[in-house]
Design an enzyme around this catalytic site. Structure first.
Site, PDB file in Angstrom:
ATOM      1  N   GLN A 179       0.820  -1.222   0.000  1.00  0.00           N
ATOM      2  CA  GLN A 179       0.000   0.000   0.000  1.00  0.00           C
ATOM      3  C   GLN A 179       0.851   1.268   0.000  1.00  0.00           C
ATOM      4  OE1 GLN A 179      -3.373   0.543  -0.163  1.00  0.00           O
ATOM      5  NE2 GLN A 179      -3.736  -1.639  -0.462  1.00  0.00           N
ATOM      6  N   HIS A 201      -0.143  -3.238  -9.293  1.00  0.00           N
ATOM      7  CA  HIS A 201      -1.532  -2.799  -9.502  1.00  0.00           C
ATOM      8  C   HIS A 201      -2.054  -1.866  -8.417  1.00  0.00           C
ATOM      9  CE1 HIS A 201      -4.000  -5.568  -6.814  1.00  0.00           C
ATOM     10  NE2 HIS A 201      -2.812  -6.115  -6.719  1.00  0.00           N
ATOM     11  N   THR A 237       9.281 -18.053 -17.109  1.00  0.00           N
ATOM     12  CA  THR A 237       9.597 -16.990 -18.057  1.00  0.00           C
ATOM     13  C   THR A 237       9.053 -15.665 -17.528  1.00  0.00           C
ATOM     14  OG1 THR A 237       9.466 -18.584 -19.834  1.00  0.00           O
ATOM     15  CG2 THR A 237       9.354 -16.262 -20.470  1.00  0.00           C
ATOM     16  N   CYS A 324     -17.707 -10.733   3.856  1.00  0.00           N
ATOM     17  CA  CYS A 324     -18.675 -11.603   3.190  1.00  0.00           C
ATOM     18  C   CYS A 324     -18.353 -11.722   1.715  1.00  0.00           C
ATOM     19  CB  CYS A 324     -20.087 -11.056   3.349  1.00  0.00           C
ATOM     20  SG  CYS A 324     -20.593 -10.952   5.056  1.00  0.00           S
TER      21      CYS A 324
END
Ligand SMILES: *Cc1c(COP(=O)(O)O)cnc(C)c1O
Length: 395
Positions: A179, A201, A237, A324
């Site tokens: 983060q 990402h 790879t 959930c």
């Protein structure tokens, strides 16, 4: 209106990151292990990417190993420290109660092998101190693994102080900086970090690619066996396009770290201030010491999942701490760790912003959210009990 406010879960790729990867999928698509020129172009790009990533965190290129994401980097760092410790008869590991599951589940696995795992308790504001770490270290401690910043409530941990404690006591120190990378200044040498995980990402790069920094001299243990890629430390790879893109995305974020933080902090604070006008709700974590984009609140008397669905119907993408969504009925371990009771932890909402969010979007969230909360409370049996005095309000 469409508002993406779930940047702690994943981010939209930047134009820079997308543009960086395209040539390595079609033009220079070669295998970096191949001796021909297309392969060597790819190898060269990886070398440059390694240098760029190292430069962003104060490391050397040879200290960077590319992985298949943040979870893999966490696994590899922890397994490595455990194997080094095991050889010396050291089987005590210190971590915190609110780590990401990539850390906690790896530690659980080691516990079954006979390691002793000590999870430091978290303060009600989401804080961990270096003193807690110092007090917990024993002669048989082989690893301290403490996250740089928490993904749910945004707490920023005193990494430099913890690094100093670990260095003084001669214990390996790993930090899950997934983060933090691209969002907070990181200098692995200055902060005495031995190992650090990051994932593309979370800073506008692609999914499925990350990096593990390991200080030179630390013999990394493979979690993916295979060929001699990544100096034999990670078989398979290489994801060349992803790696090149990771480096471009990280560099772009690190070049704008302060200006992005200033912009996002202002949006965050406006959002928090507006949300706290809603009765019987509370901020989770520290109001000041938190990631620039992180807002996490609990609403009494409602379920986080219903809130998310209604927000989504209004075009607002957010997330809830209650798990959930991940197939479990347990509320977030992070919210429980800061002392939120189960019933309150179930009514949590995380909005995580990035530098592309706008003030109009914050205003839109603030215009929609109170009505949704009021509606969900109006149909909630729990809320009825709270209002009638049958149950006591906690918040
Ligand atoms: C997202 C995240 C991870 C996992 O990274 P992946 O690339 O999804 O495997 C680990 N730790 C933290 C703190 C995260 O936010």
């Amino acid at each position: 209106m469409y508002v993406y406010a779930d940047n702690a879960a994943t981010t939209r790729m930047s134009d820079t990151a997308v543009a960086a990867m395209i040539p390595y999928m079609q033009e220079f698509f070669g295998n970096p292990s191949s001796l021909h020129s297309v392969g060597q172009k790819a190898a060269e790009a990886m070398m440059n990417a390694r240098q760029t990533v190292a430069g962003c965190i104060g490391a050397e290129a040879r200290e960077i190993t590319f992985t298949g994401g943040g979870s893999e980097a966490d696994n590899q760092a922890i397994i490595t420290a455990a194997r080094i410790g095991q050889r010396k008869g050291k089987k005590h590991i210190i971590s915190t109660a609110y780590e990401h599951h990539a850390v906690l589940h790896t530690l659980k696995k080691l516990e079954k092998e006979g390691f002793e795992i000590e999870l430091l308790p978290v303060g009600t504001l989401g804080n961990i101190t270096a003193q807690q770490v110092a007090d917990a270290i024993r002669p048989d401690t082989c690893l301290v693994t403490v996250m740089f910043a928490n993904n749910e409530i945004g707490s920023i941990l005193p990494i430099k102080e913890i690094g100093a404690v670990c260095k003084e006591k001669g214990v390996l120190f790993h930090t899950d900086a997934v983060q933090a990378a691209g969002h907070l200044h990181i200098d692995v040498k200055d902060m005495n970090i031995d190992m650090l995980s990051l994932a593309a990402h979370k800073f506008h790069g692609p999914k499925g690619v990350g990096a593990l920094y390991a200080r030179k001299g630390i013999p990394l243990v493979n979690v993916i066996e295979g060929g001699a890629q990544e100096r034999g430390k990670r078989g398979g790879t290489e994801n060349v396009a992803g790696i090149v893109s990771l480096a471009a995305a990280l560099k772009e974020c690190c070049d704008h770290i302060d200006e992005n933080a200033a912009k996002v902090t202002a949006l965050r604070d406006k959002l928090i201030e507006g949300i706290l006008q809603i009765p019987h709700c509370a901020l989770n974590g520290d109001p000041v010491n938190r990631l620039a984009g992180n807002v996490n609140v609990c609403f009494e008397g409602i379920e986080g999942e219903s809130l998310l669905l209604m927000l989504d119907a209004k075009g607002i993408c957010a997330s809830s701490g209650s798990a959930c969504t991940s197939g479990s009925l347990d509320p977030s371990h992070v919210l429980l760790a800061i002392g939120r009771p189960h019933e309150v932890a179930h009514g949590s909402l995380r909005l995580s912003l990035c530098e592309w969010n706008t003030e109009e979007e914050v205003d839109y969230i603030l215009a929609e959210l109170p009505g949704i909360v009021a509606y969900l409370r109006s149909i909630s049996p729990v809320w009825k009990d709270l209002e009638s005095g049958k149950k006591q309000f906690i918040l």
